[in-house]
Design an enzyme around this catalytic site. Structure first.
Site, PDB file in Angstrom:
ATOM      1  N   LYS A 161       9.784  53.132  86.315  1.00 40.79           N
ATOM      2  CA  LYS A 161       9.316  52.395  85.923  1.00 40.79           C
ATOM      3  C   LYS A 161       9.330  51.656  84.803  1.00 40.79           C
ATOM      4  O   LYS A 161       8.717  50.612  84.083  1.00 40.79           O
ATOM      5  CB  LYS A 161       7.566  51.694  86.660  1.00 40.79           C
ATOM      6  CG  LYS A 161       7.316  52.290  87.633  1.00 40.79           C
ATOM      7  CD  LYS A 161       8.436  51.466  88.578  1.00 40.79           C
ATOM      8  CE  LYS A 161       8.372  52.034  90.397  1.00 40.79           C
ATOM      9  NZ  LYS A 161       9.298  50.860  90.780  1.00 40.79           N
ATOM     10  N   HIS A 186       7.674  62.324  78.172  1.00 43.38           N
ATOM     11  CA  HIS A 186       8.361  63.574  78.767  1.00 43.38           C
ATOM     12  C   HIS A 186       9.638  62.115  77.996  1.00 43.38           C
ATOM     13  O   HIS A 186       9.393  60.773  77.844  1.00 43.38           O
ATOM     14  CB  HIS A 186       8.406  63.008  80.753  1.00 43.38           C
ATOM     15  CG  HIS A 186       9.574  63.349  81.374  1.00 43.38           C
ATOM     16  ND1 HIS A 186      10.085  65.151  80.758  1.00 43.38           N
ATOM     17  CD2 HIS A 186      10.090  62.902  82.430  1.00 43.38           C
ATOM     18  CE1 HIS A 186      11.279  64.603  81.394  1.00 43.38           C
ATOM     19  NE2 HIS A 186      11.589  63.902  82.151  1.00 43.38           N
ATOM     20  N   GLN A 206      -1.245  62.162  83.539  1.00 50.75           N
ATOM     21  CA  GLN A 206      -0.844  61.953  81.899  1.00 50.75           C
ATOM     22  C   GLN A 206      -1.930  60.640  81.103  1.00 50.75           C
ATOM     23  O   GLN A 206      -2.217  61.334  80.319  1.00 50.75           O
ATOM     24  CB  GLN A 206       0.531  62.099  81.517  1.00 50.75           C
ATOM     25  CG  GLN A 206       1.071  63.556  82.243  1.00 50.75           C
ATOM     26  CD  GLN A 206       0.709  64.417  81.258  1.00 50.75           C
ATOM     27  OE1 GLN A 206      -0.178  64.941  80.228  1.00 50.75           O
ATOM     28  NE2 GLN A 206       1.288  66.012  81.941  1.00 50.75           N
ATOM     29  N   GLU A 221      -1.571  84.273  98.554  1.00 47.21           N
ATOM     30  CA  GLU A 221      -1.740  85.728  98.195  1.00 47.21           C
ATOM     31  C   GLU A 221      -0.559  85.599  96.775  1.00 47.21           C
ATOM     32  O   GLU A 221      -0.735  86.019  95.516  1.00 47.21           O
ATOM     33  CB  GLU A 221      -1.837  86.829  98.517  1.00 47.21           C
ATOM     34  CG  GLU A 221      -2.547  87.186  99.349  1.00 47.21           C
ATOM     35  CD  GLU A 221      -1.959  89.016  99.799  1.00 47.21           C
ATOM     36  OE1 GLU A 221      -1.205  89.666  98.633  1.00 47.21           O
ATOM     37  OE2 GLU A 221      -2.734  89.645 100.580  1.00 47.21           O
ATOM     38  N   GLU A 257       0.468  85.531 103.470  1.00 44.99           N
ATOM     39  CA  GLU A 257       1.092  86.720 102.468  1.00 44.99           C
ATOM     40  C   GLU A 257       2.017  85.759 101.877  1.00 44.99           C
ATOM     41  O   GLU A 257       2.636  86.268 101.410  1.00 44.99           O
ATOM     42  CB  GLU A 257       1.964  87.967 104.287  1.00 44.99           C
ATOM     43  CG  GLU A 257       0.747  88.516 105.222  1.00 44.99           C
ATOM     44  CD  GLU A 257       0.356  89.715 103.771  1.00 44.99           C
ATOM     45  OE1 GLU A 257       0.968  89.577 102.753  1.00 44.99           O
ATOM     46  OE2 GLU A 257      -0.465  90.301 103.798  1.00 44.99           O
ATOM     47  N   PHE A 275      -2.289  54.766  83.255  1.00 44.23           N
ATOM     48  CA  PHE A 275      -3.722  55.536  83.166  1.00 44.23           C
ATOM     49  C   PHE A 275      -4.010  55.831  84.235  1.00 44.23           C
ATOM     50  O   PHE A 275      -4.752  56.720  85.721  1.00 44.23           O
ATOM     51  CB  PHE A 275      -5.055  54.733  83.974  1.00 44.23           C
ATOM     52  CG  PHE A 275      -6.206  54.863  83.377  1.00 44.23           C
ATOM     53  CD1 PHE A 275      -7.150  54.829  81.440  1.00 44.23           C
ATOM     54  CD2 PHE A 275      -7.242  55.508  84.174  1.00 44.23           C
ATOM     55  CE1 PHE A 275      -7.155  55.922  81.024  1.00 44.23           C
ATOM     56  CE2 PHE A 275      -8.279  56.153  83.437  1.00 44.23           C
ATOM     57  CZ  PHE A 275      -8.463  56.376  82.061  1.00 44.23           C
ATOM     58  N   GLY A 282      -1.258  66.239  84.161  1.00 44.76           N
ATOM     59  CA  GLY A 282      -2.690  65.775  83.661  1.00 44.76           C
ATOM     60  C   GLY A 282      -3.715  66.183  83.807  1.00 44.76           C
ATOM     61  O   GLY A 282      -4.655  66.541  82.949  1.00 44.76           O
ATOM     62  N   GLU A 304      11.469  71.660  87.440  1.00 46.20           N
ATOM     63  CA  GLU A 304      10.806  71.349  88.444  1.00 46.20           C
ATOM     64  C   GLU A 304      11.627  71.440  89.579  1.00 46.20           C
ATOM     65  O   GLU A 304      11.005  72.032  90.650  1.00 46.20           O
ATOM     66  CB  GLU A 304      10.546  69.990  88.120  1.00 46.20           C
ATOM     67  CG  GLU A 304       9.545  69.679  86.631  1.00 46.20           C
ATOM     68  CD  GLU A 304       9.548  68.434  86.433  1.00 46.20           C
ATOM     69  OE1 GLU A 304       9.224  67.213  85.719  1.00 46.20           O
ATOM     70  OE2 GLU A 304      10.645  67.887  86.920  1.00 46.20           O
TER      71      GLU A 304
END
Length: 342
Positions: free
Chosen positions: A86, A109, A29, A232, A228, A26, A135, A196
């Protein structure tokens, strides 16, 4: 050849009618899929281990929470929403012994399936529904009547209904509202990890931090460097998201665009692309996966040290102070907003 895009009209939520869908975990995702499916009229139960801190959280949302093994026994579709490293332990102990013909395993995934950290029985459907966003965004967009684009993939289809289930699930979480695309476990896993590491997380965070450091070390105020190089950035990314890179360039000043096209390629140059290619090869060969699994098995000493180092960087302290000066800026305690599988 352009990919086929599936929308709401291509998916039938009725496919999940009469079925019990178990969400194992829980966290980011898991909570989003569970809540969105529940709001879509799907029967959802949550599977967690006995002492999980997430039990109380899931129960507060009105879910029936069961021990993982019992949830797998009761479910027709089992969504494994636990951390990649896991999955193997949970799968072998509480999921695999209770799988039967007619059940469907679902992932968001492809890591565990593609890198074969688990052994899949051939009598169950194995599918993926992967929203292209974290998620909390999947949940927020759904509540707002929007959706996050999703990918689906079919690894095993002994029941001959795997694709229909994947599309129904995607519709249930809002994915077909924005468009759902079919891929493979291999393609999703390798491109997701690459994005990623080199662009979305690793590339952007290191680019921001390096720019901040260059300005501060040159004697400029850290507040100016923060605005900067970090603040932004969202405005620029929003323009790119809405209109593409060319659209962004149309919206900025000529001076900014000239700096973009003239100086940008000298910063992100051919040497950076070569490093990206090496990163991709490490992903494709399984080297990254093996190193990450070992790090996790060793209780993540390097990961924890690097995370702590990042949290203590000057840019984080300056940013927190400046964000507090802007009451209209939405502030979210992402780390404390969701329970994890633990």
């Amino acid at each position: 050849m352009a990919a086929k895009i599936y929308t709401d009209k291509d998916a039938d939520l009725g496919v999940l009618k009469g079925k019990t869908c178990a969400v194992i975990g829980f966290g980011s995702q898991g909570h989003a899929h569970a809540l969105n499916l529940k709001d879509s009229g799907v029967k959802v139960i949550i599977g967690l281990y006995a002492k999980s801190k997430s039990r109380a959280v899931a129960e507060e949302y009105g879910f029936k929470v069961m021990d993982t093994a019992d949830a797998v026994k009761a479910a027709d579709v089992i969504f494994i929403a636990t951390p990649d490293t896991k999955i193997a332990g949970i799968f072998n102990k509480d999921i695999l012994p209770h799988l039967e013909k007619g059940k469907t395993l679902l992932f968001s995934h492809g890591f565990a399936v593609h890198f074969k950290t688990i052994e899949l029985p051939d009598f169950v459907n194995v599918i993926m529904v992967a929203p292209k966003g974290p998620g909390h965004i999947v949940r927020r967009q759904f509540i707002e009547g929007k959706g996050v684009p999703s990918l689906i993939a079919i690894e095993q289809n002994p029941g001959r209904d795997a694709k229909k289930i994947a599309l129904a699930w995607s519709k249930g979480i809002g994915g077909t509202r924005a468009g759902t695309f079919q891929t493979t476990f291999k393609e999703e896993t390798e491109t997701d990890l690459f994005g990623e590491q080199t662009v979305l997380c690793g590339g952007v965070s290191q680019l921001i931090t390096a720019g901040f450091e260059v300005l501060v070390e040159a004697g400029y105020q850290p507040e100016m460097a923060y605005f900067e190089c970090l603040h932004e950035l969202k405005l620029t990314v929003d323009l790119i998201n809405e209109s593409g890179i060319s659209g962004m360039r149309f919206s900025i000043s000529d001076t900014a665009e000239w700096g973009d096209v003239k100086t940008g390629p000298t910063i992100i140059d051919a040497s950076v692309k070569k490093k990206m290619e090496r990163a991709l090869k490490n992903i494709q060969s399984g080297k990254f996966a093996k190193e990450w699994i070992k790090e996790s098995d060793d209780n993540c000493p390097n990961f924890k040290a690097l995370r702590k180092e990042g949290e203590q960087h000057q840019i984080e302290k300056v940013g927190k102070r400046l964000r507090n000066l802007m009451p209209w800026l939405k502030k979210r305690d992402i780390k404390g907003s969701q329970a994890s599988y633990s």
